[in-house]
Design an enzyme around this catalytic site. Sequence first.
Site, PDB file in Angstrom:
ATOM      1  N   HIS A  66      19.357  58.181  28.450  1.00 11.40           N
ATOM      2  CA  HIS A  66      20.425  58.065  29.450  1.00 11.40           C
ATOM      3  C   HIS A  66      21.805  58.149  28.797  1.00 11.40           C
ATOM      4  O   HIS A  66      22.672  58.878  29.240  1.00 11.40           O
ATOM      5  CB  HIS A  66      20.261  56.717  30.165  1.00 11.40           C
ATOM      6  CG  HIS A  66      19.922  55.593  29.221  1.00 11.40           C
ATOM      7  ND1 HIS A  66      18.735  55.554  28.524  1.00 11.40           N
ATOM      8  CD2 HIS A  66      20.632  54.520  28.806  1.00 11.40           C
ATOM      9  CE1 HIS A  66      18.729  54.494  27.743  1.00 11.40           C
ATOM     10  NE2 HIS A  66      19.860  53.854  27.882  1.00 11.40           N
TER      11      HIS A  66
ATOM     12  N   ASP B 210      28.755  51.670  30.430  1.00  8.27           N
ATOM     13  CA  ASP B 210      27.960  50.554  30.930  1.00  8.27           C
ATOM     14  C   ASP B 210      26.590  51.100  31.307  1.00  8.27           C
ATOM     15  O   ASP B 210      26.495  52.209  31.853  1.00  8.27           O
ATOM     16  CB  ASP B 210      28.627  49.890  32.134  1.00  8.27           C
ATOM     17  CG  ASP B 210      28.122  48.467  32.333  1.00  8.27           C
ATOM     18  OD1 ASP B 210      27.956  47.748  31.343  1.00  8.27           O
ATOM     19  OD2 ASP B 210      27.866  48.071  33.485  1.00  8.27           O
ATOM     20  N   THR B 211      25.558  50.328  30.986  1.00 12.70           N
ATOM     21  CA  THR B 211      24.180  50.795  31.191  1.00 12.70           C
ATOM     22  C   THR B 211      23.374  49.763  31.941  1.00 12.70           C
ATOM     23  O   THR B 211      23.577  48.562  31.755  1.00 12.70           O
ATOM     24  CB  THR B 211      23.507  51.064  29.815  1.00 12.70           C
ATOM     25  OG1 THR B 211      24.178  52.144  29.185  1.00 12.70           O
ATOM     26  CG2 THR B 211      22.040  51.423  29.961  1.00 12.70           C
TER      27      THR B 211
ATOM     28  N   THR C 151      33.799  49.724  22.217  1.00 14.72           N
ATOM     29  CA  THR C 151      32.587  49.044  21.761  1.00 14.72           C
ATOM     30  C   THR C 151      32.697  48.737  20.278  1.00 14.72           C
ATOM     31  O   THR C 151      33.498  49.356  19.568  1.00 14.72           O
ATOM     32  CB  THR C 151      31.332  49.927  22.002  1.00 14.72           C
ATOM     33  OG1 THR C 151      30.163  49.166  21.729  1.00 14.72           O
ATOM     34  CG2 THR C 151      31.324  51.149  21.117  1.00 14.72           C
TER      35      THR C 151
ATOM     36  N   LYS D 204      14.572  59.371  20.545  1.00 14.43           N
ATOM     37  CA  LYS D 204      15.147  58.657  21.703  1.00 14.43           C
ATOM     38  C   LYS D 204      16.538  59.210  22.026  1.00 14.43           C
ATOM     39  O   LYS D 204      16.867  59.467  23.191  1.00 14.43           O
ATOM     40  CB  LYS D 204      15.221  57.149  21.424  1.00 14.43           C
ATOM     41  CG  LYS D 204      15.853  56.396  22.588  1.00 14.43           C
ATOM     42  CD  LYS D 204      16.163  54.943  22.305  1.00 14.43           C
ATOM     43  CE  LYS D 204      17.107  54.395  23.368  1.00 14.43           C
ATOM     44  NZ  LYS D 204      17.669  53.093  23.071  1.00 14.43           N
TER      45      LYS D 204
ATOM     46  N   ALA E 202      27.314  49.434  16.617  1.00 13.46           N
ATOM     47  CA  ALA E 202      27.184  50.505  15.630  1.00 13.46           C
ATOM     48  C   ALA E 202      26.207  51.585  16.094  1.00 13.46           C
ATOM     49  O   ALA E 202      26.421  52.787  15.862  1.00 13.46           O
ATOM     50  CB  ALA E 202      26.717  49.915  14.300  1.00 13.46           C
TER      51      ALA E 202
ATOM     52  N   GLY F 121      17.052  46.236  23.234  1.00 19.85           N
ATOM     53  CA  GLY F 121      16.998  45.977  24.675  1.00 19.85           C
ATOM     54  C   GLY F 121      15.586  46.100  25.235  1.00 19.85           C
ATOM     55  O   GLY F 121      14.626  45.541  24.689  1.00 19.85           O
TER      56      GLY F 121
END
Length: 195
Positions: free
Chosen positions: A176, A68-69, A7, A171, A10, A149
């Site tokens: 997740h 991956d989300t 990735t 958070k 940042a 997002g």
Amino acid sequence: MELVFATNNAHKLNEVRAITGARFSIKSLKELGCYDEIPETGDTLIANALEKVDYIHNKFHCNCFADDTGLEIEALNGKPGVYSARYAGEHCSFKDNIEKVLREMQGVTHRKACFTTVIALILNETCYLFEGRIDGEITESERGTNGFGYDPIFKPVGYEITFAEMTDAEKNSISHRALATKKLNDFLQTCPILK
Ligand code: IMP
């Protein structure tokens, strides 16, 4: 020990580095000298995470991991899911995606949803998978300005605020991605081949 994270985001790099600590040096794609558009053609989160990690491993022969989300909304039969990034179209913004979800959820009372992150790791030629999931619900409107997002419309179970109304630290302690990263970290810290 050096590990490449497939990735250049940042936000993700900071989150992962904070969890894995000083024992691991986490390099980004840029730091590896990779500027390729890495293919993501799978129709599951696992397939995409594997596709990305295989690409980097085949090209650079290094220990590496990729994630991956997806956001799955029950009333939308699991959509946007693996298509979360481009739900409103190929070059859409986060705002476009949020507006599309809110439109589709107008008048829907069943608002349960979850975020899932899959991390695929290739370490010494062996592949390992880690998953993190958080349940919650889709709010009726956008709330908060932090994060990215779908954060302004996702309220985790047990909270009265959305991800976008939380601090980064708050958070990142429950998300997740944090859950998947903690599993990756637990594995790395106790892995016999790294001792
Ligand atoms: P990626 O696989 O991590 O790039 O995530 C795919 C898409 O899911 C992103 O473009 C975002 O729209 C969404 N997403 C991923 N992680 C999060 C998050 O932590 N909060 C809100 N949306 C997210």
